[in-house]
Motif scaffolding. Structure first.
Motif, PDB file in Angstrom:
ATOM      1  N   GLU A   1       0.829  -1.206   0.000  1.00 26.32           N
ATOM      2  CA  GLU A   1       0.000   0.000   0.000  1.00 26.32           C
ATOM      3  C   GLU A   1       0.867   1.261   0.000  1.00 26.32           C
ATOM      4  OE1 GLU A   1      -4.064   1.178   2.179  1.00 26.32           O
ATOM      5  OE2 GLU A   1      -2.390   0.981   3.576  1.00 26.32           O
TER       6      GLU A   1
ATOM      7  N   ASP B   1       3.923   1.576  -1.079  1.00 25.37           N
ATOM      8  CA  ASP B   1       4.583   1.699  -2.377  1.00 25.37           C
ATOM      9  C   ASP B   1       3.620   2.201  -3.449  1.00 25.37           C
ATOM     10  OD1 ASP B   1       6.879   0.786  -1.159  1.00 25.37           O
ATOM     11  OD2 ASP B   1       6.744  -1.240  -1.993  1.00 25.37           O
ATOM     12  N   ALA B   2       2.381   1.738  -3.422  1.00 26.64           N
ATOM     13  CA  ALA B   2       1.381   2.181  -4.399  1.00 26.64           C
ATOM     14  C   ALA B   2       1.072   3.662  -4.216  1.00 26.64           C
ATOM     15  CB  ALA B   2       0.109   1.349  -4.273  1.00 26.64           C
TER      16      ALA B   2
ATOM     17  N   LEU C   1      -5.762   6.271  -7.392  1.00 32.44           N
ATOM     18  CA  LEU C   1      -5.811   5.149  -6.447  1.00 32.44           C
ATOM     19  C   LEU C   1      -7.240   4.706  -6.146  1.00 32.44           C
ATOM     20  CD1 LEU C   1      -3.067   6.446  -4.010  1.00 32.44           C
ATOM     21  CD2 LEU C   1      -2.891   4.400  -5.469  1.00 32.44           C
TER      22      LEU C   1
END
Length: 93
Positions: free
Chosen positions: A43, A45-46, A65
């Motif tokens: 999460e 990193d995203a 996102l």
């Protein structure tokens, strides 16, 4: 065609029995344990990638996102990504 009253494995065509043999071989082969993924790291990193890709624009990053802006702000704070936002904004200048 089966020769007796019941169909046995020997009555089946080779393409069926060979796939059965492969499945049995794979089932008996030792398997490695599944990779454990740290969901919070994924999460984080995203979110980081979205912030950088959107050049620090948190409204756009939240849309990318598919989360609300308030949720993104909370996660930015949770993962201590506050410093990343101004850095991402500077990179477009």
């Amino acid at each position: 065609m089966a020769t007796g009253e019941a169909v046995t494995v020997s009555d089946l065509p080779a393409e069926i029995t060979s796939s059965r043999d492969k499945a049995q071989d794979q089932a008996s082969a030792p398997t490695s344990p599944p990779t454990v993924v740290d969901l919070e790291a994924v999460e984080r990193d995203a979110i980081s990638a979205a912030i950088v890709a959107c050049h620090g624009n948190l409204t756009l990053a939240a849309k990318e996102l598919r989360i609300s802006k308030s949720t993104l702000y909370l996660k930015v704070k949770k993962y201590d990504l506050d410093k990343l936002v101004p850095e991402a904004r500077v990179s477009i200048r």
